[in-house]
Scaffold this active site. Structure first.
Site, PDB file in Angstrom:
ATOM      1  N   GLY A   1       0.777  -1.231   0.000  1.00 29.84           N
ATOM      2  CA  GLY A   1       0.000   0.000   0.000  1.00 29.84           C
ATOM      3  C   GLY A   1       0.806   1.278   0.000  1.00 29.84           C
ATOM      4  O   GLY A   1       0.252   2.368   0.171  1.00 29.84           O
TER       5      GLY A   1
ATOM      6  N   GLU B   1       4.331  -6.616   0.769  1.00 30.86           N
ATOM      7  CA  GLU B   1       3.731  -6.912  -0.532  1.00 30.86           C
ATOM      8  C   GLU B   1       3.563  -5.645  -1.381  1.00 30.86           C
ATOM      9  O   GLU B   1       2.451  -5.228  -1.671  1.00 30.86           O
ATOM     10  CB  GLU B   1       2.350  -7.554  -0.343  1.00 30.86           C
TER      11      GLU B   1
ATOM     12  N   ARG C   1       1.899  -1.479  -6.586  1.00 26.59           N
ATOM     13  CA  ARG C   1       1.886  -0.167  -7.228  1.00 26.59           C
ATOM     14  C   ARG C   1       3.220   0.549  -7.058  1.00 26.59           C
ATOM     15  O   ARG C   1       3.723   1.186  -7.979  1.00 26.59           O
ATOM     16  CB  ARG C   1       0.770   0.678  -6.596  1.00 26.59           C
TER      17      ARG C   1
ATOM     18  N   ARG D   1      -9.401   4.093 -13.857  1.00 25.37           N
ATOM     19  CA  ARG D   1      -9.256   4.627 -12.504  1.00 25.37           C
ATOM     20  C   ARG D   1      -9.890   6.006 -12.303  1.00 25.37           C
ATOM     21  O   ARG D   1     -10.508   6.234 -11.256  1.00 25.37           O
ATOM     22  CB  ARG D   1      -7.775   4.650 -12.097  1.00 25.37           C
TER      23      ARG D   1
ATOM     24  N   TYR E   1     -12.662   5.923  -9.277  1.00 23.37           N
ATOM     25  CA  TYR E   1     -12.506   6.619  -7.997  1.00 23.37           C
ATOM     26  C   TYR E   1     -11.724   7.921  -8.115  1.00 23.37           C
ATOM     27  O   TYR E   1     -10.882   8.240  -7.292  1.00 23.37           O
ATOM     28  CB  TYR E   1     -11.906   5.727  -6.912  1.00 23.37           C
TER      29      TYR E   1
ATOM     30  N   CYS F   1     -18.306   5.863 -25.098  1.00 22.31           N
ATOM     31  CA  CYS F   1     -19.631   6.483 -25.146  1.00 22.31           C
ATOM     32  C   CYS F   1     -20.195   6.615 -23.726  1.00 22.31           C
ATOM     33  O   CYS F   1     -21.193   5.983 -23.372  1.00 22.31           O
ATOM     34  CB  CYS F   1     -20.548   5.646 -26.028  1.00 22.31           C
ATOM     35  N   GLU F   2     -19.515   7.403 -22.911  1.00 27.43           N
ATOM     36  CA  GLU F   2     -19.901   7.662 -21.527  1.00 27.43           C
ATOM     37  C   GLU F   2     -19.511   9.095 -21.181  1.00 27.43           C
ATOM     38  O   GLU F   2     -18.376   9.510 -21.428  1.00 27.43           O
ATOM     39  CB  GLU F   2     -19.166   6.723 -20.554  1.00 27.43           C
TER      40      GLU F   2
ATOM     41  N   TYR G   1      -2.396  -0.751 -12.424  1.00 26.97           N
ATOM     42  CA  TYR G   1      -3.859  -0.770 -12.498  1.00 26.97           C
ATOM     43  C   TYR G   1      -4.423  -0.062 -13.731  1.00 26.97           C
ATOM     44  O   TYR G   1      -5.533   0.434 -13.710  1.00 26.97           O
ATOM     45  CB  TYR G   1      -4.475  -0.186 -11.214  1.00 26.97           C
TER      46      TYR G   1
END
Length: 420
Positions: free
Chosen positions: A237, A279, A282, A319, A323, A350-351, A379
């Site tokens: 993290g 771990e 990113r 991404r 968020y 198309c959004e 990601y």
């Protein structure tokens, strides 16, 4: 006119060679991160382990790099495990995560002698025991604990809080139930505990709070069940720099304090100091990647906004839509030009929500210019989709000034090859 140079190579020339959208990854930067892990954690602190969280970015070539660099690998699905198997990644250096592993995935892991299965809920014990019995193996596990620690990050990437889909709740009833079930099982060996509190963290306090809680748990299960914890996995993290974020902190900012806290807390409780595992995912790959796009239509709404559209978007980088992730970008073929305008970078899906970057400062642009979005190594490829039937981009790895294709661009034929 000066072009953007990434990993020693001209990005505009790479866009011409491979087309866009295009993911570029710097193996040199990945290697640097792996070296930092070795120098500042594995070699610096005895009895430690590091596993790459492969969900951040996984291809066969990435698995080969991690194998060569001497790290282990964390997988969360049968597909990620299959990728590791395809390159003969040492299975004893693989740990298997997931909050809802299927029996097929568990059997795949057990059959192939995966090093650890991280048990995410008490019910999973029966599936692991069954697979161990079927293949006549003792399966080594860790319990993933939800320590009840809130972390300062987006709520979608918090994982250690009380209300989380991940991990065994940290309450007496749940823990004791798990320990009692284990005492009746012959094909499982519990080695210790795991916790992960969230992603994109710039402060180490949440990690330290989690460790204090887990070490107290280690003391409790030793007193009640005589269990001695051999391994403590503290997750990852560690944050990296996106738009508006702090600069990436060195690994040692987190790991030195993690080791210090584990040693301090275990000493206070009279416990053995377990193997300490991290771990990072990113942190290893995010800043090692950029994405190249070709600018297409430009729409100016006078007094409101200018939209600059590119040939990718939420299909290759979901991404921002998921968020509100924020990115920085550079017009690659005008890298030496000062920004004179503000534009919003829109994707081609198309959004209405397909916006990559709001209010980016850029020089004057025109159709055909190349836009480089920075820090897309984590990601982006992993979460890419075929929404609107868009083919996924190619991936190019760069090392020592040499480019090589590691994932081919999908074709329209690829999009329908499994359809009947």
């Amino acid at each position: 006119m000066s072009n953007l140079i990434f990993a020693g190579m001209d990005t505009v020339e790479l866009a011409k060679k491979y087309g866009t959208p295009l993911y570029l990854m710097s193996e040199d930067l990945i290697n640097d991160r792996c070296k930092e892990i070795r120098d500042d954690f594995l070699n610096k602190h005895p009895n430690t382990e590091a596993f790459y969280a492969s969900k951040a970015f996984l291809t066969k070539e990435m698995a080969r790099i991690i194998k060569r660099e001497g790290l282990g690998m964390d997988v969360v699905s049968g597909g990620e495990l299959y990728t590791a198997l395809e390159v003969d990644f040492p299975m004893d250096r693989v740990i298997f995560h997931g909050n809802n592993k299927s029996i097929e995935e568990i059997e795949m892991a057990v059959k192939n002698d995966v090093g650890r299965i991280i048990v995410d809920n008490i019910g999973e014990l029966d599936l692991v025991e069954s697979a161990g019995y079927k293949y006549k193996k003792i399966v080594k596990i860790l319990f993933r604990i939800s320590p009840g620690v809130d972390s300062d990050t987006h709520k979608y990437i918090q994982t250690g809080q009380v209300d989380s889909k991940f991990g065994i709740p940290l309450n007496k009833k749940s823990i004791e139930k798990g320990m009692e079930k284990l005492s009746e099982m012959k094909n499982i060996q519990l080695l210790g505990f795991h916790s992960h509190i969230g992603s994109q963290l710039f402060d180490n306090q949440s990690h330290l709070k989690s460790i204090q809680i887990i070490v107290k748990l280690m003391k409790d299960v030793k007193d009640k069940f005589g269990f001695v914890t051999k391994e403590l996995n503290t997750g990852g993290g560690y944050g990296i720099r996106y738009a508006g974020d702090e600069n990436r902190r060195p690994l040692a900012y987190f790991t030195d304090e993690i080791v210090k806290e584990v040693e301090k807390s275990t000493k206070e409780y009279g416990l053995e100091r377990p193997t300490i595992t991290i771990e990072p995912g990113r942190w290893i790959v995010a800043e090692a990647g950029i994405t190249l796009y070709t600018i297409g239509s430009i729409k100016e709404i006078e007094g409101v906004r200018t939209y600059v559209s590119v040939d990718g978007g939420m299909a290759d980088n979901p991404r921002p839509s998921l968020y509100q992730a924020e990115y920085e970008a550079i017009v690659a073929n005008k890298a030496d030009k000062s920004p004179t305008e503000v534009a919003t970078i829109a994707g081609k899906c198309c959004e209405s929500g397909d916006i990559l970057i709001w209010d980016l400062k850029i020089p004057q642009v025109e159709a055909g210019d190349i836009l480089a979005v920075l820090a897309t190594g984590a990601y982006n490829y992993s979460m890419a989709s075929n929404y609107n039937k868009l083919p996924r981009p190619a991936v190019v790895m760069i090392r020592d000034g040499q480019d090589r294709l590691i994932v081919r661009r999908e074709t329209y034929a690829d999009l329908v090859k499994n359809q009947i």
